[in-house]
Design a protein around this motif. Structure first.
Motif, PDB file in Angstrom:
ATOM      1  N   MET A   1      -3.140  25.098  65.906  1.00 46.91           N
ATOM      2  CA  MET A   1      -1.939  25.435  65.156  1.00 46.91           C
ATOM      3  C   MET A   1      -2.105  24.996  63.702  1.00 46.91           C
ATOM      4  O   MET A   1      -2.485  23.868  63.423  1.00 46.91           O
ATOM      5  CB  MET A   1      -0.738  24.706  65.800  1.00 46.91           C
ATOM      6  CG  MET A   1       0.611  25.147  65.271  1.00 46.91           C
ATOM      7  SD  MET A   1       1.257  24.022  64.045  1.00 46.91           S
ATOM      8  CE  MET A   1       2.876  24.687  63.768  1.00 46.91           C
ATOM      9  N   ARG A   2      -1.843  25.907  62.821  1.00 47.44           N
ATOM     10  CA  ARG A   2      -1.901  25.564  61.400  1.00 47.44           C
ATOM     11  C   ARG A   2      -0.848  26.389  60.679  1.00 47.44           C
ATOM     12  O   ARG A   2      -0.949  27.606  60.585  1.00 47.44           O
ATOM     13  CB  ARG A   2      -3.294  25.857  60.838  1.00 47.44           C
ATOM     14  CG  ARG A   2      -3.470  25.355  59.419  1.00 47.44           C
ATOM     15  CD  ARG A   2      -4.748  25.905  58.783  1.00 47.44           C
ATOM     16  NE  ARG A   2      -4.771  25.577  57.373  1.00 47.44           N
ATOM     17  CZ  ARG A   2      -5.472  24.561  56.851  1.00 47.44           C
ATOM     18  NH1 ARG A   2      -6.209  23.816  57.613  1.00 47.44           N
ATOM     19  NH2 ARG A   2      -5.430  24.330  55.550  1.00 47.44           N
ATOM     20  N   PHE A   3       0.185  25.721  60.175  1.00 47.70           N
ATOM     21  CA  PHE A   3       1.252  26.404  59.459  1.00 47.70           C
ATOM     22  C   PHE A   3       0.919  26.370  57.971  1.00 47.70           C
ATOM     23  O   PHE A   3       0.634  25.318  57.427  1.00 47.70           O
ATOM     24  CB  PHE A   3       2.591  25.704  59.702  1.00 47.70           C
ATOM     25  CG  PHE A   3       3.749  26.390  59.022  1.00 47.70           C
ATOM     26  CD1 PHE A   3       4.446  27.401  59.665  1.00 47.70           C
ATOM     27  CD2 PHE A   3       4.128  26.046  57.730  1.00 47.70           C
ATOM     28  CE1 PHE A   3       5.507  28.044  59.040  1.00 47.70           C
ATOM     29  CE2 PHE A   3       5.183  26.684  57.096  1.00 47.70           C
ATOM     30  CZ  PHE A   3       5.871  27.688  57.751  1.00 47.70           C
ATOM     31  N   GLY A   4       0.954  27.528  57.342  1.00 50.80           N
ATOM     32  CA  GLY A   4       0.722  27.559  55.902  1.00 50.80           C
ATOM     33  C   GLY A   4      -0.511  28.338  55.542  1.00 50.80           C
ATOM     34  O   GLY A   4      -0.953  29.212  56.288  1.00 50.80           O
TER      35      GLY A   4
ATOM     36  N   LEU B   1       0.314  37.102  52.737  1.00 48.13           N
ATOM     37  CA  LEU B   1       0.158  35.666  52.477  1.00 48.13           C
ATOM     38  C   LEU B   1      -0.846  35.434  51.338  1.00 48.13           C
ATOM     39  O   LEU B   1      -0.667  34.524  50.520  1.00 48.13           O
ATOM     40  CB  LEU B   1      -0.277  34.958  53.767  1.00 48.13           C
ATOM     41  CG  LEU B   1       0.143  33.514  53.980  1.00 48.13           C
ATOM     42  CD1 LEU B   1       1.591  33.243  53.643  1.00 48.13           C
ATOM     43  CD2 LEU B   1      -0.129  33.097  55.416  1.00 48.13           C
TER      44      LEU B   1
ATOM     45  N   SER C   1       7.894  26.409  52.472  1.00 50.27           N
ATOM     46  CA  SER C   1       7.683  26.657  53.908  1.00 50.27           C
ATOM     47  C   SER C   1       8.311  27.993  54.306  1.00 50.27           C
ATOM     48  O   SER C   1       7.733  28.777  55.057  1.00 50.27           O
ATOM     49  CB  SER C   1       8.290  25.525  54.738  1.00 50.27           C
ATOM     50  OG  SER C   1       7.900  24.266  54.237  1.00 50.27           O
TER      51      SER C   1
ATOM     52  N   TRP D   1       6.174  30.903  52.957  1.00 55.32           N
ATOM     53  CA  TRP D   1       4.958  31.130  53.753  1.00 55.32           C
ATOM     54  C   TRP D   1       5.298  31.865  55.040  1.00 55.32           C
ATOM     55  O   TRP D   1       4.606  32.788  55.442  1.00 55.32           O
ATOM     56  CB  TRP D   1       4.284  29.791  54.089  1.00 55.32           C
ATOM     57  CG  TRP D   1       3.544  29.178  52.947  1.00 55.32           C
ATOM     58  CD1 TRP D   1       3.136  29.811  51.799  1.00 55.32           C
ATOM     59  CD2 TRP D   1       3.127  27.805  52.815  1.00 55.32           C
ATOM     60  NE1 TRP D   1       2.489  28.921  50.973  1.00 55.32           N
ATOM     61  CE2 TRP D   1       2.455  27.687  51.571  1.00 55.32           C
ATOM     62  CE3 TRP D   1       3.234  26.685  53.632  1.00 55.32           C
ATOM     63  CZ2 TRP D   1       1.908  26.480  51.131  1.00 55.32           C
ATOM     64  CZ3 TRP D   1       2.688  25.487  53.192  1.00 55.32           C
ATOM     65  CH2 TRP D   1       2.035  25.393  51.955  1.00 55.32           C
ATOM     66  N   TYR D   2       6.385  31.424  55.672  1.00 51.84           N
ATOM     67  CA  TYR D   2       6.723  32.073  56.932  1.00 51.84           C
ATOM     68  C   TYR D   2       7.188  33.510  56.700  1.00 51.84           C
ATOM     69  O   TYR D   2       6.880  34.402  57.489  1.00 51.84           O
ATOM     70  CB  TYR D   2       7.788  31.278  57.701  1.00 51.84           C
ATOM     71  CG  TYR D   2       7.974  31.819  59.098  1.00 51.84           C
ATOM     72  CD1 TYR D   2       7.084  31.487  60.112  1.00 51.84           C
ATOM     73  CD2 TYR D   2       8.995  32.719  59.382  1.00 51.84           C
ATOM     74  CE1 TYR D   2       7.210  32.011  61.380  1.00 51.84           C
ATOM     75  CE2 TYR D   2       9.133  33.256  60.657  1.00 51.84           C
ATOM     76  CZ  TYR D   2       8.234  32.894  61.652  1.00 51.84           C
ATOM     77  OH  TYR D   2       8.358  33.436  62.905  1.00 51.84           O
TER      78      TYR D   2
ATOM     79  N   HIS E   1       4.181  35.572  56.304  1.00 54.03           N
ATOM     80  CA  HIS E   1       3.546  35.712  57.619  1.00 54.03           C
ATOM     81  C   HIS E   1       4.309  36.733  58.469  1.00 54.03           C
ATOM     82  O   HIS E   1       3.702  37.574  59.135  1.00 54.03           O
ATOM     83  CB  HIS E   1       3.509  34.346  58.308  1.00 54.03           C
ATOM     84  CG  HIS E   1       3.034  34.392  59.721  1.00 54.03           C
ATOM     85  ND1 HIS E   1       1.739  34.717  60.058  1.00 54.03           N
ATOM     86  CD2 HIS E   1       3.694  34.169  60.887  1.00 54.03           C
ATOM     87  CE1 HIS E   1       1.622  34.689  61.380  1.00 54.03           C
ATOM     88  NE2 HIS E   1       2.784  34.378  61.899  1.00 54.03           N
TER      89      HIS E   1
END
Lengths: 368, 408
Positions: free
Chosen positions: A1-4, A69, A277, A280-281, A284
């Motif tokens: 898992m990697r957010f960003g 992104l 945040s 970024w989402y 995505h």
């Protein structure tokens, strides 16, 4: 898992940041602001050389075929340096308009020119979102009549993509019956134009009335890109004010040691970091989660505009009288944020669309 | 952006889901709010089952009664996701488990760990927290409750406030001044004491919600063995900060706001004003949408923090802001709910007119988050100083009688 951001996306941002640190100094920006059009060819050619304009163009048409992104990363860096270039029209909205709405033969004809950087585009969507001047575009037998306002990058464009609800059309800037005049906003780092069309030859992208879905996605791309530009600009204002408050002494203390000032910084960063945040989402979701894309795009445009407005005010104020001067130049960022806030619909409009997409409001302001 | 946990976690998720389906169904009993009362026998039995399966006290070593798993954020997350999704009741939450146990593991003696951790995580030993005093809130380190050594006992005298759970707790972890001649941060010790001592007088502290989760605690010659100190004499402040670190995490969690928005939106679909649903009135709707934007930003920021934890990325400030932002957001969500219901939003009794939820109570209750565990103003100091590197306010002393600065 990697957010960003991925490592590759982070590197892209860092590379561009270095380039703009060197090329887009405040002196250069002042010069661009004094010129018309404001678009800075030298900075733009550097971005072309790095391929920043090909991110959203599919590989089969000579582009890099990367994600929103990636493009969001670029937009944020451009906003941070308030780069006077028409990235939004040339690298985001025009390639996507063509990719999403045009026929295969139109794509083959148009996209390679965008990918090579040889053909520049302006795009006008404002009236398709909220029409304030009754500027309808009427298409009859391949000719168009009407007006399109706030055409992004219009003055420097070879070709223009103009939107009306459900339809995107293509016009040659040099064609007969096309008049392009600058619309001078408070932000002198970007170009907007009003395009008047009198029996001008035009070409519909795809079929007339078939672009509603494409338009929705296009607007989402615009919302995210503008939000990212604002994010970068707000972050830059925040950091400049933070540095200043550590250096500026009054009453024998750095002003940043006063709680009245420290607390403003705490409030600002508490609002600002979650914006990144969200952004970024949203990017995505644009790339991968169609169901959530519009909700997230609308909310990121609206919410980041609100937070940035507070930051624009507070950071200007924190510089005292200097914040109000031209000398300091902070106002260029302030103005960029203010124009971004309204561009393609202000926060209230975005929240309205966010309500519509959740079934919480009965109808959209436009048929787009 | 990679939002899945990877296939290696699929089996684990299936295992948790199966547990929830089989055991969760058999153990449906009403939720119990933190600090309300001692866990009953049902809750204690369920706790035992959860520890055995590794779904609570997961990383507490086996020798202290835990499950003894290696820390794995993703597994913890999967457990909480599946429990929430299936409506399965989670483990007991209280200050002993979330604050004292990690502190003992970090700095306690072996004897203390052996004696206290197991009954605490089992839900059989309940702890009160003796930190704040009437004169020492934000400036906790100025606390005055003192302890002196008499033979092999500490003798404690003073007054504490905000001691939640004290009305039914077995034990208390308490901060006391043992070194009065040292500077204020270096004169404090962290002690463990039994609540059975006759010198302890607990009086309920009624808050503005009308409830009494908290207490005042008066201590007169209360005795506790010298071996009940955690860390060394004078180290209490450092140890308290270990504990507070865990409390901030408890209060700050950002998951709640999405649930709050959903509940509020649902209510606005049923609440009508002269026949018009609140959701159809743009004045209320835009406020809802504004809050939703903030809630979404916080929600995805929560994912980013999780990712920071897993990948060892990010900066301190990203985590420090959570409590400030989440607690104000909760307050604003409940405030809109009350506004939407108008006069009916002020009702504090539902015997004639029923409303979906006791929004007013939640609105008032949200101060607990804003003030507890360090007020918003203290949070702002922490964020700006530790997060942004801004200088501290210079320390000055005032004469409390005349606003004059005292010269040193």
């Amino acid at each position: 898992m990697r957010f960003g951001l991925s490592e590759e996306q982070t590197m892209l941002g860092d590379m561009l940041n270095k380039y703009l640190e060197a090329e887009s100094s405040l002196d250069v920006i002042r010069e661009s602001c004094d010129n018309t059009p404001h678009h800075n060819e030298k900075i733009w050619s550097g971005l072309l050389a790095q391929g920043a304009h090909t991110i959203l163009i599919p590989e089969e048409y000579g582009g890099a075929g990367l994600s929103m992104l990636h493009s969001e990363t670029v937009s944020e860096v451009l906003g941070k340096h308030i780069a006077p270039v028409s990235y939004l029209s040339n690298a985001v909205l025009s390639p996507l308009a063509i990719t999403l709405a045009a026929s295969d033969s139109q794509k083959e004809l148009l996209l390679p020119g965008l990918a090579s950087g040889d053909v520049s585009y302006g795009i006008g969507l404002t009236d398709a979102i909220v029409n304030r001047e009754n500027t309808n575009l009427e298409i009859t037998n391949g000719k168009v009549n009407g007006v399109s306002t706030f055409v992004i990058g219009g003055q420097t464009a070879d070709k223009l993509i103009l939107g009306k609800p459900g339809t995107l059309l293509l016009v040659d800037s040099n064609a007969e019956g096309v008049t392009i005049k600058p619309m001078i906003t408070v932000d002198k780092t970007r170009d907007f134009a009003v395009v008047t069309l009198e029996n001008a030859p035009c070409e519909v992208l795809g079929k007339e009335g078939s672009a509603a879905q494409a338009m929705q996605k296009l607007l989402n791309a615009g919302r995210i890109s503008i939000a990212a530009d604002t994010m970068g600009a707000a972050d830059a204002m925040f950091n400049q004010a933070l540095e200043y408050s550590k250096e500026r002494f009054q009453f024998d203390r750095p002003i940043g040691s006063f709680q009245s000032i420290k607390h403003i910084f705490a409030e600002m960063v508490t609002e600002l970091e979650p914006c990144r945040s969200l952004l970024w989402y949203a990017a995505h979701a644009f790339d991968e989660i169609e169901d959530e894309a519009t909700l997230l795009a609308c909310h990121s445009k609206a919410h980041i505009a609100e937070v940035a407005k507070t930051i624009g005010r507070a950071t200007t104020e924190l510089h005292g009288g200097m914040g109000f001067t031209d000398l300091l130049g902070l106002h260029f960022w302030f103005k960029r944020i203010e124009v971004n806030r309204q561009l393609l619909g202000g926060p209230e409009i975005q929240r309205h669309f966010a309500a519509v997409v959740q079934g919480w409001a009965p109808e959209a302001i436009t048929a787009a | 952006m990679e939002l899945t946990y990877g296939p290696e976690y699929d089996d684990f998720r299936a295992e948790v889901r199966n547990f929830c389906a089989v055991e969760g169904k058999r153990n449906k009993f009403g939720a119990m709010k933190m600090g309300e009362a001692r866990p009953n026998q049902l809750a204690v039995d369920w706790q035992g089952k959860l520890i055995e399966a590794g779904y609570t006290a997961r990383t507490i070593p086996k020798e202290y009664g835990g499950f003894g798993a290696k820390p794995d954020i993703i597994k913890s997350l999967i457990i909480s996701e599946e429990f929430v999704k299936t409506g399965t009741r989670g483990g007991i939450q209280n200050q002993g488990i979330s604050m004292l146990v990690p502190t003992l593991i970090e700095v306690g003696t072996e004897e203390q760990r052996q004696k206290y951790i197991k009954p605490t995580i089992n839900g059989e030993m309940i702890w009160a927290q003796g930190y704040s005093e009437p004169g020492s809130g934000s400036d906790l380190a100025s606390l005055k409750t003192k302890a002196v050594v008499d033979g092999d006992m500490f003798v404690i005298n003073g007054q504490k406030i905000w001691t939640s759970s004290a009305q039914f707790a077995d034990m208390c972890f308490i901060l006391v001044r043992t070194e009065p001649d040292e500077a204020k941060h270096h004169g404090i010790s962290y002690l463990l004491m039994s609540m059975d001592d006759p010198g302890i007088d607990v009086r309920p502290l009624v808050t503005m919600t009308g409830e009494a989760f908290f207490n005042e605690m008066f201590l007169t010659d209360v005795k506790t063995p010298v071996t009940s100190i955690v860390g060394k004499r004078g180290e209490g402040w450092r140890i308290a900060n270990v504990t507070l670190k865990y409390e901030r995490g408890m209060i700050g969690g950002s998951g709640g706001s999405s649930t709050g928005i959903r509940g509020l939106a649902d209510m606005m679909h049923t609440e009508t004003l002269s026949g018009v649903r609140a959701i159809d009135l743009p004045v209320y709707r835009d406020r809802l949408l504004k809050l939703q934007g903030r809630a979404l930003a916080n929600k995805y920021h929560g994912l980013r923090l999780l990712s920071n934890d897993i990948n060892k990325t990010g900066t301190a400030v990203e985590g420090l802001i959570i409590k400030l932002s989440a607690t104000y957001l909760a307050h604003d969500i409940y405030a809109l709910a009350v506004d939407v219901m108008g006069e009916f939003g002020t009702l504090y009794d539902d015997s004639i007119y029923k409303r979906q939820k006791d929004w007013m109570k939640q609105y008032i209750g949200s101060f607990m988050g804003i003030i507890g565990g360090g007020t918003s103003q203290i949070q702002k100091n922490v964020i700006s100083e530790r997060g942004l590197g801004l200088p501290r306010e210079p320390l000055v002393k005032y004469d409390q009688n005349g606003w004059d600065l005292l010269k040193k």
